[in-house]
Design a protein around this motif. Structure first.
Motif, PDB file in Angstrom:
ATOM      1  N   SER A   1     -11.781  -1.130  -3.634  1.00 55.94           N
ATOM      2  CA  SER A   1     -11.428  -1.200  -5.062  1.00 55.94           C
ATOM      3  C   SER A   1      -9.959  -0.867  -5.307  1.00 55.94           C
ATOM      4  O   SER A   1      -9.606  -0.345  -6.356  1.00 55.94           O
ATOM      5  CB  SER A   1     -12.314  -0.252  -5.871  1.00 55.94           C
ATOM      6  N   GLY A   2      -9.105  -1.159  -4.312  1.00 56.10           N
ATOM      7  CA  GLY A   2      -7.670  -0.990  -4.517  1.00 56.10           C
ATOM      8  C   GLY A   2      -7.107   0.360  -4.140  1.00 56.10           C
ATOM      9  O   GLY A   2      -5.937   0.624  -4.420  1.00 56.10           O
ATOM     10  N   HIS A   3      -7.924   1.225  -3.527  1.00 52.48           N
ATOM     11  CA  HIS A   3      -7.449   2.548  -3.141  1.00 52.48           C
ATOM     12  C   HIS A   3      -7.512   2.692  -1.621  1.00 52.48           C
ATOM     13  O   HIS A   3      -8.352   2.081  -0.947  1.00 52.48           O
ATOM     14  CB  HIS A   3      -8.306   3.647  -3.774  1.00 52.48           C
ATOM     15  N   GLY A   4      -6.644   3.533  -1.092  1.00 58.12           N
ATOM     16  CA  GLY A   4      -6.644   3.824   0.325  1.00 58.12           C
ATOM     17  C   GLY A   4      -6.206   5.253   0.577  1.00 58.12           C
ATOM     18  O   GLY A   4      -5.665   5.918  -0.319  1.00 58.12           O
ATOM     19  N   VAL A   5      -6.448   5.741   1.792  1.00 61.72           N
ATOM     20  CA  VAL A   5      -6.069   7.100   2.177  1.00 61.72           C
ATOM     21  C   VAL A   5      -5.484   7.067   3.581  1.00 61.72           C
ATOM     22  O   VAL A   5      -6.080   6.483   4.491  1.00 61.72           O
ATOM     23  CB  VAL A   5      -7.262   8.070   2.136  1.00 61.72           C
ATOM     24  N   THR A   6      -4.329   7.679   3.748  1.00 61.38           N
ATOM     25  CA  THR A   6      -3.744   7.902   5.066  1.00 61.38           C
ATOM     26  C   THR A   6      -3.923   9.370   5.415  1.00 61.38           C
ATOM     27  O   THR A   6      -3.487  10.250   4.673  1.00 61.38           O
ATOM     28  CB  THR A   6      -2.252   7.538   5.073  1.00 61.38           C
TER      29      THR A   6
ATOM     30  N   TYR B   1       0.842  -1.200   0.000  1.00 65.19           N
ATOM     31  CA  TYR B   1       0.000   0.000   0.000  1.00 65.19           C
ATOM     32  C   TYR B   1       0.879   1.253   0.000  1.00 65.19           C
ATOM     33  O   TYR B   1       0.760   2.114   0.878  1.00 65.19           O
ATOM     34  CB  TYR B   1      -0.966   0.012   1.200  1.00 65.19           C
ATOM     35  N   PRO B   2       1.772   1.354  -0.993  1.00 63.73           N
ATOM     36  CA  PRO B   2       2.607   2.560  -1.079  1.00 63.73           C
ATOM     37  C   PRO B   2       1.767   3.778  -1.446  1.00 63.73           C
ATOM     38  O   PRO B   2       0.741   3.682  -2.116  1.00 63.73           O
ATOM     39  CB  PRO B   2       3.602   2.207  -2.186  1.00 63.73           C
TER      40      PRO B   2
ATOM     41  N   GLN C   1      -2.166  11.172   2.263  1.00 64.53           N
ATOM     42  CA  GLN C   1      -1.433  10.331   1.323  1.00 64.53           C
ATOM     43  C   GLN C   1      -2.430   9.411   0.622  1.00 64.53           C
ATOM     44  O   GLN C   1      -3.247   8.749   1.269  1.00 64.53           O
ATOM     45  CB  GLN C   1      -0.387   9.487   2.066  1.00 64.53           C
ATOM     46  N   MET C   2      -2.378   9.383  -0.706  1.00 64.35           N
ATOM     47  CA  MET C   2      -3.209   8.473  -1.497  1.00 64.35           C
ATOM     48  C   MET C   2      -2.449   7.174  -1.689  1.00 64.35           C
ATOM     49  O   MET C   2      -1.282   7.179  -2.091  1.00 64.35           O
ATOM     50  CB  MET C   2      -3.527   9.100  -2.861  1.00 64.35           C
ATOM     51  N   LEU C   3      -3.120   6.044  -1.413  1.00 64.36           N
ATOM     52  CA  LEU C   3      -2.462   4.745  -1.447  1.00 64.36           C
ATOM     53  C   LEU C   3      -2.971   3.893  -2.605  1.00 64.36           C
ATOM     54  O   LEU C   3      -4.156   3.949  -2.956  1.00 64.36           O
ATOM     55  CB  LEU C   3      -2.707   3.979  -0.147  1.00 64.36           C
ATOM     56  N   THR C   4      -2.093   3.106  -3.185  1.00 59.08           N
ATOM     57  CA  THR C   4      -2.490   2.048  -4.113  1.00 59.08           C
ATOM     58  C   THR C   4      -2.346   0.718  -3.367  1.00 59.08           C
ATOM     59  O   THR C   4      -1.243   0.364  -2.922  1.00 59.08           O
ATOM     60  CB  THR C   4      -1.655   2.075  -5.410  1.00 59.08           C
ATOM     61  N   VAL C   5      -3.460   0.015  -3.181  1.00 55.35           N
ATOM     62  CA  VAL C   5      -3.519  -1.185  -2.351  1.00 55.35           C
ATOM     63  C   VAL C   5      -3.602  -2.413  -3.226  1.00 55.35           C
ATOM     64  O   VAL C   5      -4.481  -2.507  -4.100  1.00 55.35           O
ATOM     65  CB  VAL C   5      -4.733  -1.137  -1.396  1.00 55.35           C
TER      66      VAL C   5
END
Length: 271
Positions: free
Chosen positions: A238-243, A209-210, A259-263
């Motif tokens: 759907s493969g996205h995340g937020v920190t 999840y960079p 931070q926008m994450l690709t999971v």
């Protein structure tokens, strides 16, 4: 590294006016052969501040927002930082920085600088300060993440980390750039990208999840050697995340970071 070889006490060493060489302490958590973005973010702020000083930018402007996009793999190699003014002004100014590795742009950043004035009479609305770091428990973050950058940190947590939710103080005894005076802001920003690693939702050996960016909004300039991270991590379906992080120094809150994450799952081991 050869036994007895010199170990630098900084994340970067200057090569010339615009080029920097990372040290072993700048190596990443997802891949030790890559840069960890955190010290590079601080280096971008340092380059922006040098640019403003060189062109004698109007006094009284301070950085209010910086938005940094990561364009590709951050090789653990020397980089060049190009900085230019996009929108000059006496009360509002926009500056852009591009980081190049092997001649290829790998990071672009835009920083808004705003005029300062006395608004203490109407100040308010910020969260409560955090428990000071000297009253928090040390946490061995290197037991979860590899890389020279993570190994260089002093991390203190207010409570045991929980999946997707942790509040921690982060500091380092290393200089950002060897032999150079660096502002409290650049040193502070050089630790903020750690946020995505303190509140892990899933084991990084199983899931990746960079973050693809880092954006900071500041209502106050940070002070001191500690960066406080009150962090929440959300994964969507759907493969996205937020920190999301409320940023603190030892005096209290200073702003927010996102931070926008690709999971995605870690690829299966070869063989």
């Amino acid at each position: 590294m050869n036994p007895g070889a010199h170990v630098p006490d900084s994340y970067y060493e200057r090569i010339d006016e615009h080029r920097y060489k990372p040290t072993v302490h700048a190596s990443g958590a997802w891949d030790p052969d890559e840069l960890h973005f955190s010290p590079l973010g601080g280096l971008v702020v340092h380059a922006v501040e040098r640019h403003l000083a060189e062109r004698a930018a109007d006094a009284g402007l301070t950085l209010g927002r910086i938005s940094i996009d990561i364009l590709g793999r951050l090789a653990l190699d020397e980089c060049e930082i190009q900085v230019g003014t996009v929108r000059p002004g006496r009360t509002i100014e926009l500056v852009e920085a591009t980081v190049l590795v092997a001649g290829r742009p790998v990071v672009r950043a835009r920083a808004w600088l705003l005029a300062t004035s006395d608004t203490s009479a109407v100040a308010g609305g910020a969260p409560a300060p955090l428990t000071p770091p000297d009253r928090c428990a040390p946490w061995d973050m290197a037991s979860l993440w590899p890389g020279g950058y993570i190994a260089s940190l002093d991390v203190r947590t207010l409570a045991p980390p929980r999946p997707g939710r942790t509040t921690a103080w982060v500091s380092t005894g290393l200089d950002l750039v060897a032999g150079e005076t660096v502002s409290p802001l650049a040193s502070y920003v050089g630790l903020v990208d750690t946020a995505n690693g303190i509140a892990v939702r899933q084991a990084p050996t199983v899931w990746m999840y960079p973050n693809v960016d880092l954006t900071l909004h500041l209502h106050r300039q940070p002070e001191g050697r500690w960066t406080g991270l009150d962090t929440t991590v959300v994964f969507g379906g759907s493969g996205h995340g937020v920190t999301t992080t409320v940023l603190h120094d030892v005096t209290g809150p200073v702003g927010y970071a996102h931070q926008m994450l690709t999971v995605r799952p870690q690829p299966p081991a070869a063989g």
